[in-house]
Design a protein around this motif. Sequence first.
Motif: not given
Length: 314
Positions: A240, A242, A246-247, A250-251, A253-254, A299
């Motif tokens: 995980c 980014g 923020s990225e 997001r990853r 949370e996904a 992704d």
Amino acid sequence: MSENFKLRIFTEPQQGATYDDLLRVAKHAETTGYDAFFRSDHYLKMGSVTGEPGPTDAWVTLGGLARETSRLRLGTLMTAGTFRLPGPLAISVAQVDQMSGGRVEFGFGSGWYEAEHTAYGIPFPSLAERFDRYAEQLEIITGLWSTPADETYGFDGEYYRLADSPALPKPVQRPRPPVLIGGHGKKRTPQLAARFADEFNLPFADVDTAAAQFERVAAACAAIGRDEAEVARSAALVLCVGKDESELARRAEAIGREVAELRTNGLAGTPAEAVDKIGTWRERTGITRLYLQVLDLTDLDHLDLVASEIAPQL
């Protein structure tokens, strides 16, 4: 990617993935320079995900991917010994090795997830019996592959008996595809690795735990007079990363995880953080391969980020 250190993609399709999903990831991994595509061998989802559309079979999947890729190594972490008889499993793996032109790596474990056995009517013996069977299975499968072409193979064990087997088909890789063994068992697992493994894998552990287990494998090799350097060391960590926070959020949370937890337990953070963590693992444990557990198979940009920002620094 580095010639001396391999980044490999590791997927968990029982969590919800079709063959086409896996094919898309495998082809992308090949295009972007990853060394290998591996998948789990499970028939039931874990955790709160639905698991839809349902499981895919590991060796059916790898047979398909063998014909639709050209360079990637292909394998399992780990094929469950409870799922298949050793003779037919040796045939399946040898066939996929032929179909791939010699790109198969055979990760093999004793099986552990009781719920999937219950769900699909698969016998689930006690841990002691599973390991006893596992030891016999390893001897049979490697024995079948290694038998000279003009000889037959036999085995007379407590659980399995083979007589006058032609030991066919033969894999392309001779005398056999690489065998991967892994796990946290402190005695029998290292002993079996010393006897049979070309690679020992520690999944989802911290670096201290991994270092201690690798040393047990080294000691088990020394006890039987085998050079520990013959057993490659590898680890598996959830991925995980980014470009920014923020990225990264997001990853996380996904895949239903917290960023802080992933930074502790996985390969997570910015590319610079990931490079530092891989460096620590290499220095402390001597791993030469890292399996990146990719949980969001939609992704593909995630794979691109690792390939462009992390891999060149290794």
